[in-house]
Scaffold this active site. Structure first.
Site, PDB file in Angstrom:
ATOM      1  N   GLY A 118       0.845  -1.192   0.000  1.00 45.07           N
ATOM      2  CA  GLY A 118       0.000   0.000   0.000  1.00 45.07           C
ATOM      3  C   GLY A 118       0.875   1.235   0.000  1.00 45.07           C
ATOM      4  O   GLY A 118       0.500   2.274  -0.506  1.00 45.07           O
ATOM      5  N   HIS A 255      -9.236   7.426 -10.611  1.00 45.03           N
ATOM      6  CA  HIS A 255      -8.357   6.662  -9.714  1.00 45.03           C
ATOM      7  C   HIS A 255      -8.894   6.732  -8.283  1.00 45.03           C
ATOM      8  O   HIS A 255      -9.219   7.816  -7.786  1.00 45.03           O
ATOM      9  CB  HIS A 255      -6.926   7.216  -9.753  1.00 45.03           C
ATOM     10  CG  HIS A 255      -6.017   6.508  -8.788  1.00 45.03           C
ATOM     11  ND1 HIS A 255      -5.318   5.365  -9.138  1.00 45.03           N
ATOM     12  CD2 HIS A 255      -5.731   6.744  -7.490  1.00 45.03           C
ATOM     13  CE1 HIS A 255      -4.642   4.947  -8.082  1.00 45.03           C
ATOM     14  NE2 HIS A 255      -4.871   5.763  -7.073  1.00 45.03           N
ATOM     15  N   ARG A 311      30.092  -2.566  18.472  1.00 46.79           N
ATOM     16  CA  ARG A 311      29.818  -3.022  17.100  1.00 46.79           C
ATOM     17  C   ARG A 311      30.594  -4.298  16.801  1.00 46.79           C
ATOM     18  O   ARG A 311      30.104  -5.193  16.097  1.00 46.79           O
ATOM     19  CB  ARG A 311      30.120  -1.916  16.071  1.00 46.79           C
ATOM     20  CG  ARG A 311      31.542  -1.445  16.056  1.00 46.79           C
ATOM     21  CD  ARG A 311      31.734  -0.290  15.064  1.00 46.79           C
ATOM     22  NE  ARG A 311      33.029   0.338  15.233  1.00 46.79           N
ATOM     23  CZ  ARG A 311      33.880   0.574  14.244  1.00 46.79           C
ATOM     24  NH1 ARG A 311      33.583   0.243  13.002  1.00 46.79           N
ATOM     25  NH2 ARG A 311      35.032   1.167  14.475  1.00 46.79           N
ATOM     26  N   GLU A 358      19.500   0.533   0.940  1.00 43.71           N
ATOM     27  CA  GLU A 358      18.944   0.282   2.275  1.00 43.71           C
ATOM     28  C   GLU A 358      17.486  -0.143   2.239  1.00 43.71           C
ATOM     29  O   GLU A 358      17.047  -0.918   3.096  1.00 43.71           O
ATOM     30  CB  GLU A 358      19.119   1.526   3.163  1.00 43.71           C
ATOM     31  CG  GLU A 358      20.568   1.811   3.571  1.00 43.71           C
ATOM     32  CD  GLU A 358      21.382   2.484   2.476  1.00 43.71           C
ATOM     33  OE1 GLU A 358      20.785   2.957   1.486  1.00 43.71           O
ATOM     34  OE2 GLU A 358      22.623   2.535   2.614  1.00 43.71           O
ATOM     35  N   PHE A 383      21.875   5.520   8.215  1.00 43.43           N
ATOM     36  CA  PHE A 383      21.344   5.181   6.893  1.00 43.43           C
ATOM     37  C   PHE A 383      20.077   4.330   6.978  1.00 43.43           C
ATOM     38  O   PHE A 383      19.381   4.163   5.975  1.00 43.43           O
ATOM     39  CB  PHE A 383      22.426   4.511   6.043  1.00 43.43           C
ATOM     40  CG  PHE A 383      23.692   5.321   5.971  1.00 43.43           C
ATOM     41  CD1 PHE A 383      23.627   6.717   5.916  1.00 43.43           C
ATOM     42  CD2 PHE A 383      24.941   4.734   5.988  1.00 43.43           C
ATOM     43  CE1 PHE A 383      24.785   7.492   5.867  1.00 43.43           C
ATOM     44  CE2 PHE A 383      26.100   5.492   5.940  1.00 43.43           C
ATOM     45  CZ  PHE A 383      26.030   6.872   5.884  1.00 43.43           C
ATOM     46  N   HIS A 407      27.636   3.210  14.476  1.00 43.38           N
ATOM     47  CA  HIS A 407      28.072   4.603  14.291  1.00 43.38           C
ATOM     48  C   HIS A 407      27.015   5.600  14.755  1.00 43.38           C
ATOM     49  O   HIS A 407      26.579   6.487  14.005  1.00 43.38           O
ATOM     50  CB  HIS A 407      28.452   4.856  12.830  1.00 43.38           C
ATOM     51  CG  HIS A 407      29.678   4.102  12.435  1.00 43.38           C
ATOM     52  ND1 HIS A 407      29.699   2.725  12.384  1.00 43.38           N
ATOM     53  CD2 HIS A 407      30.920   4.513  12.118  1.00 43.38           C
ATOM     54  CE1 HIS A 407      30.906   2.330  12.033  1.00 43.38           C
ATOM     55  NE2 HIS A 407      31.675   3.395  11.875  1.00 43.38           N
ATOM     56  N   ASP A 415      34.233  11.982  10.997  1.00 42.34           N
ATOM     57  CA  ASP A 415      33.437  11.846   9.774  1.00 42.34           C
ATOM     58  C   ASP A 415      32.332  12.893   9.659  1.00 42.34           C
ATOM     59  O   ASP A 415      31.824  13.160   8.567  1.00 42.34           O
ATOM     60  CB  ASP A 415      32.832  10.445   9.688  1.00 42.34           C
ATOM     61  CG  ASP A 415      33.786   9.455   9.032  1.00 42.34           C
ATOM     62  OD1 ASP A 415      34.665   9.913   8.279  1.00 42.34           O
ATOM     63  OD2 ASP A 415      33.666   8.256   9.301  1.00 42.34           O
ATOM     64  N   ARG A 465      30.731   3.294  17.838  1.00 37.35           N
ATOM     65  CA  ARG A 465      31.931   3.110  17.029  1.00 37.35           C
ATOM     66  C   ARG A 465      33.169   2.803  17.877  1.00 37.35           C
ATOM     67  O   ARG A 465      33.910   1.869  17.588  1.00 37.35           O
ATOM     68  CB  ARG A 465      32.179   4.369  16.205  1.00 37.35           C
ATOM     69  CG  ARG A 465      33.392   4.296  15.323  1.00 37.35           C
ATOM     70  CD  ARG A 465      33.471   5.518  14.422  1.00 37.35           C
ATOM     71  NE  ARG A 465      34.562   5.384  13.488  1.00 37.35           N
ATOM     72  CZ  ARG A 465      35.815   5.741  13.736  1.00 37.35           C
ATOM     73  NH1 ARG A 465      36.135   6.263  14.906  1.00 37.35           N
ATOM     74  NH2 ARG A 465      36.748   5.592  12.826  1.00 37.35           N
TER      75      ARG A 465
HETATM   76  C1  LIG Z   1       4.820   5.589  -1.693  1.00 40.89           C
HETATM   77  C2  LIG Z   1       3.439   6.002  -2.104  1.00 40.89           C
HETATM   78  N1  LIG Z   1       3.253   7.204  -2.648  1.00 40.89           N
HETATM   79  C3  LIG Z   1       2.015   7.592  -3.021  1.00 40.89           C
HETATM   80  C4  LIG Z   1       0.945   6.758  -2.832  1.00 40.89           C
HETATM   81  C5  LIG Z   1      -0.470   7.217  -3.220  1.00 40.89           C
HETATM   82  N2  LIG Z   1      -0.922   6.460  -4.405  1.00 40.89           N
HETATM   83  C6  LIG Z   1      -1.731   5.406  -4.299  1.00 40.89           C
HETATM   84  S1  LIG Z   1      -2.061   4.687  -5.764  1.00 40.89           S
HETATM   85  C7  LIG Z   1      -1.159   5.849  -6.588  1.00 40.89           C
HETATM   86  C8  LIG Z   1      -1.031   5.793  -8.092  1.00 40.89           C
HETATM   87  C9  LIG Z   1      -0.521   4.481  -8.530  1.00 40.89           C
HETATM   88  O1  LIG Z   1      -0.527   4.372  -9.899  1.00 40.89           O
HETATM   89  P1  LIG Z   1      -0.079   3.036 -10.600  1.00 40.89           P
HETATM   90  O2  LIG Z   1       1.109   2.482  -9.908  1.00 40.89           O
HETATM   91  O3  LIG Z   1       0.071   3.318 -12.037  1.00 40.89           O
HETATM   92  O4  LIG Z   1      -1.265   2.044 -10.300  1.00 40.89           O
HETATM   93  P2  LIG Z   1      -2.698   2.058 -10.986  1.00 40.89           P
HETATM   94  O5  LIG Z   1      -3.647   2.383  -9.898  1.00 40.89           O
HETATM   95  O6  LIG Z   1      -2.719   3.079 -12.089  1.00 40.89           O
HETATM   96  O7  LIG Z   1      -2.857   0.701 -11.512  1.00 40.89           O
HETATM   97  C10 LIG Z   1      -0.591   6.754  -5.705  1.00 40.89           C
HETATM   98  C11 LIG Z   1       0.258   7.896  -6.113  1.00 40.89           C
HETATM   99  C12 LIG Z   1       1.186   5.508  -2.228  1.00 40.89           C
HETATM  100  N3  LIG Z   1       0.201   4.656  -1.970  1.00 40.89           N
HETATM  101  N4  LIG Z   1       2.440   5.143  -1.909  1.00 40.89           N
END
Ligand SMILES: Cc1ncc(C[n+]2csc(CCOP(=O)(O)OP(=O)(O)O)c2C)c(N)n1
Length: 614
Positions: A118, A255, A311, A358, A383, A407, A415, A465
């Site tokens: 999600g 959408h 570490r 990462e 990181f 670290h 650093d 460290r």
């Molecule tokens: C990291 C992240 N950024 C933004 C969103 C909000 N978001 C949900 S679906 C979507 C568009 C996704 O488009 P796509 O991957 O082309 O899937 P589609 O629904 O078109 O099949 C976005 C921006 C999210 N869920 N996760």
């Protein structure tokens, strides 16, 4: 088993569309159009390629299906209905409702879901972890199928995943990209330019297969080709968002919007009406995962007073804990700094180099935990912040992963601030159900590494460290949730609390105060979460509720915050001086930087004197 004809598969695809419309309209929310574009792909997969025993989701030989585009949950749950494991009623009355397992985006509260998705860009990296387990640990022929969105491929983590998939020759991994041209707010970067997608995929070392994602025959052939490829495969499927309902198909503005009721009725009509097909696809090949037998764990022992970095103790202890066959380790290309190299030397066959990626580092750990391995991932603590969304999501995945960040703090010295973790305790403490440990010496570090392997959830160890004296004998125990009173007397007037380098500074401060006739109690807060409330209350009670906390971390969310919250929750007011890094540090010697931050021994002693009115 008779393989369903493509006409039967077409019927199923329409059912998946109709059910995606029905359940999202009933819920009043959800993503029907994102589901409709991928329905043909998933109908072919479910009936002809996904080798899965739906009654036994824990069968180790099962293929894995991950919806990286987790918002297409109506489609996934409609597949579960078609597989006969959830009812039409549950889908229509449960989807997105309070208390239901059919959450807005899939999570492993459902037995057929491996990982929570999600947050876009995570399912494919997680799939790389599962595929690593299949190829190198389980040694089973299961496949990992991951459905991605096209807009989702703008995430760098998708490319970290394909890069590592190619490096590790994960021919058991297939990504299916639903190239429907549209994202959330409008067209994607690349639209339907499948050539560019294919070039990118091939440049990362994977096999690109470009198809019409609504041609069932082409889809079928593509999945067979993917399964037979000698490299990870990426099926790039040209599709139309909202496919099958002319009022929304390939239109912007739909959408994440359920169809209003009357529109839904027209959609269902156009899609040929409701169906309740239950299909059975191919079964897993069978077989058992390779057994990784457990040996005896014999932790390293350190001499009192010897100067050893925590570490190093982490790496040495993990090599020892690696006697347990399911312990695996993942590095972010810094194993000579974190000392994870000790594990690599001892158990190279259970060691995965994720290079400087990462997000993929965390995701691979999550994927390995899906298959029941006990992953430890390590990099500089600073990181890990780069992968925080992955760490947050791994808690939702109910994954069991262990992280080590080295670290920490200004103590690293020359650093400079780009390498200093000064926020890691806050971020790790905030993760749902997490455990946070912060050893001050080698003995406690080694003991806690063994404990980490036993615990569930997200378990984090912060290491230091520099080298500092071993404070404890080898037989001392450090249960998670405990604290150690390192120095005490019946006449203590103030409690000094530290962890990591600041515990050593607290001990030096206690010496200085002792020279002036002030007795100080010193507490080693090696377990930051859970925290030992009893030990804190006892120390406060014994020292007139006067406490100094010193930490090599920004003031927000670190051990000072943890201590204050503990007293507050216990309803016990204290007088607490909180010494933490408040300015922006630069480079210098550790002692100079700690002095500048106000967390040196002298400054701790001064804070104690002030509390005592001196
Ligand atoms: C990291 C992240 N950024 C933004 C969103 C909000 N978001 C949900 S679906 C979507 C568009 C996704 O488009 P796509 O991957 O082309 O899937 P589609 O629904 O078109 O099949 C976005 C921006 C999210 N869920 N996760």
């Amino acid at each position: 088993m008779t393989v369903p004809t493509l006409d039967e598969v077409r019927e199923l695809a329409q059912q998946l569309r109709v059910d995606s419309v029905r359940c999202s309209t009933a819920a009043g929310s959800g993503h029907p159009t994102s589901s409709m574009s991928a329905a043909d792909l998933m109908a072919v997969l479910l009936t002809r390629h996904l080798r899965y025993d739906w009654q036994r989701p824990d069968d180790p030989a099962n293929d894995h299906l991950i919806f990286s585009k987790g918002h297409a949950s109506p489609l996934l749950y409609s597949m579960f209905k078609a597989a006969g494991v959830i009812s039409d009623e549950e889908l229509m009355t449960g989807y997105r409702r309070f208390g239901s397992r059919l959450e807005g985006h899939p999570t492993p509260v459902l037995p057929w879901v491996d990982v929570a998705t999600g947050s876009l860009g995570q399912g494919l990296p997680d799939g790389v972890g599962v595929a690593l387990a299949g190829r190198y640990l389980d040694e089973l022929p299961y496949r990992v199928w991951v459905l991605c969105g096209d807009s989702e491929t703008a995430e760098g983590s998708i490319w970290e995943a394909l890069d590592k998939a190619a490096y590790y020759h994960l021919r058991n991994l297939t990504a299916i990209v639903d190239v429907n041209r549209l994202g959330q707010r409008g067209p994607t970067e690349l639209g339907w330019d499948l050539d560019v997608y294919a070039k990118r995929v091939e440049a990362f070392g994977c096999h690109a297969i470009v198809i019409d994602g609504h041609d069932l025959g082409e889809i079928d052939k593509a999945f067979s080709a993917a399964a037979g490829a000698d490299r990870p495969a990426v099926v790039l499927a040209r599709t139309r968002k909202g496919r099958g309902f002319s009022e929304v198909e390939d239109r912007e503005g739909w959408h994440g919007r359920p169809l209003p009721e009357q529109m839904a009725e027209r959609a269902i009509l156009e899609l040929g009406g409701e169906r309740h097909l239950v299909v059975s696809g191919p079964r897993p090949e069978g077989g058992s995962p390779r057994a990784w037998p457990d040996g005896e764990v014999s932790l390293p022992r350190y001499e009192l007073g010897a100067k050893v970095a925590t570490r190093l103790a982490f790496g040495q202890a993990l090599a020892a804990v690696g006697a347990r066959g399911r312990v695996v380790a993942l590095d972010g290309e810094v194993d000579n700094s974190t000392h994870l190299e000790e594990f690599a030397k001892a158990h190279p066959e259970r060691y995965f180099e994720m290079f400087i990626a990462e997000q993929q580092l965390i995701a691979a750990a999550v994927g390995l935990s899906v298959r029941g391995y006990i992953p430890f991932a390590a990099t500089f603590a600073a990181f890990l912040s780069r992968a925080y969304d992955f760490i947050r999501m791994s808690a939702i995945s109910q994954a069991n992963i262990r992280l080590c960040g080295s670290h920490s703090g200004v103590e690293i010295g020359a650093d400079g601030p780009s390498q200093m973790a000064l926020e890691d305790l806050a971020m790790m403490r905030a993760v749902h159900g997490s455990t946070v440990v912060y050893p001050s010496d080698a003995t406690s570090a080694a003991y806690l590494v063994e404990q980490m392997a036993e615990r569930t959830g997200i378990v984090y160890m912060r290491t230091t460290r520099g080298v500092y004296p071993v404070l404890y004998g080898p037989d001392e125990a450090f249960p998670v949730g405990g604290a150690k009173v390192v120095r005490s007397s019946p006449d203590d007037q103030v409690t000094l609390i530290g962890a990591g380098v600041t515990l050593h500074n607290c001990l030096a401060a206690a010496d200085e105060l002792g020279g002036a006739g002030i007795r100080a109690r010193v507490v080693d807060l090696y377990s930051v979460k859970p925290i030992d409330v009893e030990a804190l209350l006892a120390a406060a009670a014994a020292t007139g509720d006067r406490l100094v906390v010193a930490e090599d971390h920004y003031p927000e969310g670190g051990i000072g915050g943890a201590v204050l919250e503990a007293f507050n929750d216990a309803g016990h007011p204290v007088r607490l001086r909180h010494l933490a890094v408040r300015g922006l540090p630069g480079s210098g010697a550790p002692a100079e930087l700690m002095e500048a931050a106000g967390i040196s021994a002298g400054q701790i002693a001064q804070a104690a004197r002030e509390l005592l009115g001196g």
